[in-house]
Design a protein around this motif. Structure first.
Motif, PDB file in Angstrom:
ATOM      1  N   GLN A 480       0.844  -1.391   0.105  1.00 50.09           N
ATOM      2  CA  GLN A 480      -0.051   0.156   0.058  1.00 50.09           C
ATOM      3  C   GLN A 480       1.007   1.436   0.165  1.00 50.09           C
ATOM      4  O   GLN A 480       1.974   1.243   0.828  1.00 50.09           O
ATOM      5  CB  GLN A 480      -0.985  -0.082   1.371  1.00 50.09           C
ATOM      6  N   ASP A 481       0.335   2.159  -0.792  1.00 49.36           N
ATOM      7  CA  ASP A 481       1.295   3.618  -0.816  1.00 49.36           C
ATOM      8  C   ASP A 481       0.604   4.652   0.286  1.00 49.36           C
ATOM      9  O   ASP A 481      -0.481   4.341   0.735  1.00 49.36           O
ATOM     10  CB  ASP A 481       1.042   3.940  -1.994  1.00 49.36           C
ATOM     11  N   LEU A 482       1.432   5.580   0.672  1.00 48.77           N
ATOM     12  CA  LEU A 482       1.094   6.542   1.403  1.00 48.77           C
ATOM     13  C   LEU A 482       0.900   7.763   0.549  1.00 48.77           C
ATOM     14  O   LEU A 482       1.292   8.145  -0.320  1.00 48.77           O
ATOM     15  CB  LEU A 482       2.087   6.711   2.710  1.00 48.77           C
ATOM     16  N   SER A 483       0.120   8.989   1.581  1.00 48.88           N
ATOM     17  CA  SER A 483       0.234  10.078   0.871  1.00 48.88           C
ATOM     18  C   SER A 483       1.798  10.947   1.286  1.00 48.88           C
ATOM     19  O   SER A 483       2.477  10.356   1.730  1.00 48.88           O
ATOM     20  CB  SER A 483      -0.684  11.083   1.581  1.00 48.88           C
ATOM     21  N   GLY A 484       1.937  11.874   0.579  1.00 43.95           N
ATOM     22  CA  GLY A 484       2.944  12.681   0.710  1.00 43.95           C
ATOM     23  C   GLY A 484       3.592  13.124   1.945  1.00 43.95           C
ATOM     24  O   GLY A 484       4.580  12.982   2.592  1.00 43.95           O
ATOM     25  N   GLY A 485       2.429  13.572   2.848  1.00 44.58           N
ATOM     26  CA  GLY A 485       2.509  13.896   4.085  1.00 44.58           C
ATOM     27  C   GLY A 485       2.807  12.960   5.023  1.00 44.58           C
ATOM     28  O   GLY A 485       3.705  12.968   5.948  1.00 44.58           O
ATOM     29  N   GLU A 486       2.019  11.946   4.755  1.00 46.26           N
ATOM     30  CA  GLU A 486       2.259  10.415   5.559  1.00 46.26           C
ATOM     31  C   GLU A 486       3.726   9.905   5.472  1.00 46.26           C
ATOM     32  O   GLU A 486       4.459   9.640   6.308  1.00 46.26           O
ATOM     33  CB  GLU A 486       1.299   9.224   5.212  1.00 46.26           C
ATOM     34  N   TRP A 487       4.152  10.024   3.876  1.00 44.27           N
ATOM     35  CA  TRP A 487       5.657   9.376   3.841  1.00 44.27           C
ATOM     36  C   TRP A 487       6.578  10.315   4.685  1.00 44.27           C
ATOM     37  O   TRP A 487       7.636   9.783   5.002  1.00 44.27           O
ATOM     38  CB  TRP A 487       5.767   9.711   2.332  1.00 44.27           C
ATOM     39  N   GLN A 488       6.387  11.669   4.627  1.00 44.30           N
ATOM     40  CA  GLN A 488       7.258  12.258   5.442  1.00 44.30           C
ATOM     41  C   GLN A 488       7.356  12.314   6.895  1.00 44.30           C
ATOM     42  O   GLN A 488       8.311  12.244   7.381  1.00 44.30           O
ATOM     43  CB  GLN A 488       7.034  14.031   5.153  1.00 44.30           C
ATOM     44  N   ARG A 489       6.155  11.932   7.404  1.00 43.33           N
ATOM     45  CA  ARG A 489       6.023  11.401   8.828  1.00 43.33           C
ATOM     46  C   ARG A 489       7.028  10.210   8.874  1.00 43.33           C
ATOM     47  O   ARG A 489       7.695  10.072  10.090  1.00 43.33           O
ATOM     48  CB  ARG A 489       4.766  11.499   9.302  1.00 43.33           C
ATOM     49  N   ILE A 490       6.773   9.368   8.095  1.00 46.38           N
ATOM     50  CA  ILE A 490       7.753   7.965   8.238  1.00 46.38           C
ATOM     51  C   ILE A 490       9.305   8.712   8.119  1.00 46.38           C
ATOM     52  O   ILE A 490      10.046   7.837   8.807  1.00 46.38           O
ATOM     53  CB  ILE A 490       7.192   7.030   6.950  1.00 46.38           C
ATOM     54  N   ALA A 491       9.678   9.337   7.435  1.00 46.32           N
ATOM     55  CA  ALA A 491      10.942   9.700   7.157  1.00 46.32           C
ATOM     56  C   ALA A 491      11.524  10.336   8.273  1.00 46.32           C
ATOM     57  O   ALA A 491      12.538  10.242   8.911  1.00 46.32           O
ATOM     58  CB  ALA A 491      11.288  10.557   6.133  1.00 46.32           C
ATOM     59  N   ILE A 492      10.380  11.195   8.931  1.00 47.63           N
ATOM     60  CA  ILE A 492      10.843  11.669  10.338  1.00 47.63           C
ATOM     61  C   ILE A 492      11.081  10.757  11.487  1.00 47.63           C
ATOM     62  O   ILE A 492      11.887  10.855  12.227  1.00 47.63           O
ATOM     63  CB  ILE A 492      10.101  12.852  10.629  1.00 47.63           C
ATOM     64  N   ALA A 493      10.117   9.866  11.461  1.00 50.90           N
ATOM     65  CA  ALA A 493      10.130   8.680  12.326  1.00 50.90           C
ATOM     66  C   ALA A 493      11.429   8.019  12.263  1.00 50.90           C
ATOM     67  O   ALA A 493      12.271   7.695  13.160  1.00 50.90           O
ATOM     68  CB  ALA A 493       9.026   7.756  12.221  1.00 50.90           C
ATOM     69  N   ARG A 494      11.788   7.730  11.034  1.00 51.49           N
ATOM     70  CA  ARG A 494      13.145   6.950  10.834  1.00 51.49           C
ATOM     71  C   ARG A 494      14.125   7.873  11.406  1.00 51.49           C
ATOM     72  O   ARG A 494      15.298   7.436  12.160  1.00 51.49           O
ATOM     73  CB  ARG A 494      13.319   6.689   9.143  1.00 51.49           C
ATOM     74  N   GLY A 495      14.185   9.194  11.384  1.00 52.79           N
ATOM     75  CA  GLY A 495      15.259  10.114  11.857  1.00 52.79           C
ATOM     76  C   GLY A 495      15.383   9.866  13.214  1.00 52.79           C
ATOM     77  O   GLY A 495      16.253  10.210  13.986  1.00 52.79           O
ATOM     78  N   LEU A 496      14.144   9.942  13.801  1.00 51.97           N
ATOM     79  CA  LEU A 496      14.004  10.062  15.488  1.00 51.97           C
ATOM     80  C   LEU A 496      14.249   8.712  16.153  1.00 51.97           C
ATOM     81  O   LEU A 496      14.945   8.333  17.156  1.00 51.97           O
ATOM     82  CB  LEU A 496      12.681  10.233  15.895  1.00 51.97           C
ATOM     83  N   TYR A 497      14.438   7.495  15.154  1.00 45.37           N
ATOM     84  CA  TYR A 497      14.666   6.212  15.850  1.00 45.37           C
ATOM     85  C   TYR A 497      16.136   5.973  15.827  1.00 45.37           C
ATOM     86  O   TYR A 497      16.651   5.202  16.723  1.00 45.37           O
ATOM     87  CB  TYR A 497      14.148   5.118  14.938  1.00 45.37           C
ATOM     88  N   ARG A 498      16.950   6.728  15.152  1.00 44.70           N
ATOM     89  CA  ARG A 498      18.282   6.603  15.020  1.00 44.70           C
ATOM     90  C   ARG A 498      18.815   7.417  16.412  1.00 44.70           C
ATOM     91  O   ARG A 498      18.412   8.513  16.529  1.00 44.70           O
ATOM     92  CB  ARG A 498      18.967   7.220  13.948  1.00 44.70           C
ATOM     93  N   PRO A 499      19.839   6.586  17.149  1.00 43.90           N
ATOM     94  CA  PRO A 499      20.240   7.392  18.470  1.00 43.90           C
ATOM     95  C   PRO A 499      21.065   8.651  17.847  1.00 43.90           C
ATOM     96  O   PRO A 499      21.905   8.535  17.031  1.00 43.90           O
ATOM     97  CB  PRO A 499      21.101   6.470  18.950  1.00 43.90           C
TER      98      PRO A 499
END
Length: 586
Positions: A480-499
């Motif tokens: 399933q694909d996501l909207s642009g805004g949802e994808w950006q939140r995923i990218a930000i979550a990826r950044g937060l997950y990294r120490p």
């Protein structure tokens, strides 16, 4: 990266070394299978010669039992051929897979140590493309060399010895036959190398224009904008230029091929005439004539195959030279050290210029970012905001000046040392066609911590989106694909997950509306307490949460202060804010 041409011996030596490291057992198996097939071929010739000689003797009144033994020998050889071919097939397949895998590992490992700035240079990109081609061609080239050494050469030498015992002149004639073939393959290899070296950039452009026409990534916009004919024209023109050079190279090879093969045919006819003369003069019998003719036919086919295979091997090895050229290119991996990311960051008289650029993208930047504070970077497009963040993180090394973390200048250290403790989210973040969890965990692959906390921080609720953590985020792979805004939140979550002790946000909220963006930055402010945060945004309304704001213009810092301080200055920051405010007036 140097473009100096490498010697065949150096490339071949390195290729043998790499392939042996890939799998010694597979290397040995290929040698054994080649020797086995060579032995079968020679025994076949011996058996046929014996059969012809004995058949002549039987025709002259000898006992018919004379032909039984060579017939049984031939049957045994015929029975062993399928086993030998199976063994050879398996050895070739494993040799290529193991060798190609190892070559690709070397290529990928070397690429991982490259500096980000090297990807801004088209020459480096072309060399990487050619090196990738070399990693695929290398095992095939060496496999042919091994078979030439352990199959073709032993087989041909044994047959030549056999012919020498009959008449040395036959060997001389056969050698002369294949000199033109060898020269032709040499010409083909040289032309192929020059063509690949010259047309690498053109090939890459042609592939890109084709991608703009047919790939899923570009098709929607190409179709909507009516740009299909435009890209088709670019592809056609680029392909025409590529084809023109390709045809020119092949025409040159064809001219040489016609002349050389004509000489080859003349030589072969000379051998037949010489055999007829020997029969006529009584030097050899009719039976021996048949055996020699079969031998010559066999050795002719084998020599032609060997020389053509050598040509293919040399083409493969010439492409491999691109890979070895990359591997040999001086690459300073830098020192390993624990660089403190929880201390002040200083930029001391930093300037930076892109490869082949006319001027500097950054000019004489002096900046201190206090540990645990937030810094907003604003300015018009092209002012140097994104470039500055890349220099701060160490993705780009300054062309002048230095970036210092605590008491350590960043430049001399390895990529691992530079980026440990740093997280970043860019505007052009990547939408990985993987599961939700993998999209987030890839920033810290050794961590077993669940992803829910990072998703909660960016307000992503998977059940509301009707997806799960293992859902593939791509319709292309059944997900399933996501909207642009949802994808950006995923990218930000990826950044937060990294120490991290330092997080850099380079306009990561471009697809989110202003109110949501403000909420995201407020969340960042709350999440990043005690950590250093640098963010770039084109919406100045979000900058008021920052402890400090700098305004960039033409690669320089023109204003520096808090939101209120910059407003009171009524300078460049005030003008930018006022121009944006007009868009929200009723």
């Amino acid at each position: 990266m140097t473009n100096k041409k490498m010697s065949w011996t150096k490339v071949l030596g390195r290729l043998i070394k790499y392939t042996w490291h890939a799998s010694p057992a597979t290397f040995v198996l290929l040698v054994i299978s080649s020797l086995f097939m060579s032995t079968l071929g020679f025994l076949e010739i011996v058996s046929i010669k014996t059969l012809f000689d004995n058949a002549v003797d039987v025709a002259n009144g000898e006992a018919i039992e004379l032909i039984y033994k060579p017939i049984i020998g031939l049957l045994a050889i015929v029975a062993l051929y399928p086993f030998g071919e199976w063994l050879e097939y398996m050895a070739q397949g494993y040799f290529w897979r193991r060798g190609s895998g190892y070559m690709k590992f070397l290529h990928h490992n070397r690429t991982s140590h490259m500096k980000s700035i090297e990807f801004e240079d088209s020459t480096n990109i072309d060399n990487l493309k050619k090196a990738s081609s070399g990693s695929e061609d290398a095992p095939s080239g060496l496999r042919i060399i091994v078979q030439i050494l352990f199959l073709y050469i032993p087989y041909i030498l044994s047959l030549l010895i056999y012919l020498v015992n009959i008449n040395p002149v036959l060997v001389l004639v056969i050698v002369l036959i294949f000199i033109p073939t060898f020269l032709l393959e040499r010409i083909r290899v040289e032309q192929s190398f020059e063509f690949e070296d010259k047309m690498g950039n053109r090939r890459r452009k042609t592939e890109y224009f084709e991608k703009c026409i047919i790939s899923r990534e570009y098709f929607k916009e190409t179709l909507l904008n009516g740009s299909f004919k435009y890209f088709l024209r670019l592809f056609t023109e680029s392909n025409k230029e590529f084809s023109k050079e390709f045809v020119s190279t092949k025409r040159h090879i064809l001219k040489s091929s016609v002349c050389m093969k004509l000489l080859n045919s003349i030589g072969f006819l000379s051998v037949l005439m010489l055999l007829v003369y020997f029969v006529y003069s009584g030097v050899i019998s009719i039976g021996l004539f048949a055996a020699i003719y079969y031998s010559i036919s066999k050795i002719t086919t084998m020599l032609r195959s060997a020389i053509e295979a050598m040509g293919g091997a040399l083409v493969g090895i010439s492409n491999t030279s691109f890979l070895i050229r990359l591997l040999d290119d001086n690459c300073d991996l830098g020192k390993e050290a624990d660089i403190p990311k929880d201390q002040d960051i200083q930029l001391r008289d930093v300037s930076f210029a892109y490869p082949n650029a006319r001027g500097n993208a950054l000019q004489n930047i002096n900046l201190t970012i206090k540990a645990g504070t937030s810094l907003a970077i604003v300015g018009e497009n092209g002012s140097g905001k994104s470039t500055l963040t890349k220099v701060i993180m160490g993705l780009y090394d300054p062309t002048k000046g230095e970036v210092v973390y605590g008491d350590k200048a960043l430049h001399p250290y390895s990529n691992i040392s530079k980026f440990k403790g740093i997280s970043a989210v860019f505007q052009d973040f990547v939408k990985y066609k993987l599961s939700v969890e993998d999209n987030i965990k890839m920033s810290n692959i050794t961590c077993e911590m669940a992803t829910e906390d990072s998703l909660d921080k960016v307000e992503i609720n998977l059940p509301e989106l009707n997806i799960k953590g293992n859902t593939i985020l791509s319709r292309e792979f059944g997900g399933q694909d996501l909207s642009g805004g949802e994808w950006q939140r995923i990218a930000i979550a990826r950044g937060l997950y990294r120490p991290h002790n330092l997080i850099v946000l380079d306009e990561p909220t471009a697809a989110i509306d202003p109110i949501e963006e403000a909420n995201v930055f407020e969340s960042f402010k709350r999440i990043s307490i005690g950590k250093t945060c640098v963010f770039v945004t084109h919406r100045l309304g979000s900058t008021k949460i920052a402890d400090r704001i700098i305004v960039m213009d033409k690669g320089e810092i023109v204003e520096d202060g808090t939101h209120l301080e910059l407003l009171n200055m009524q300078g460049r920051y005030y003008e930018l804010l006022q121009s944006q405010a007009q868009w929200y007036e009723r």
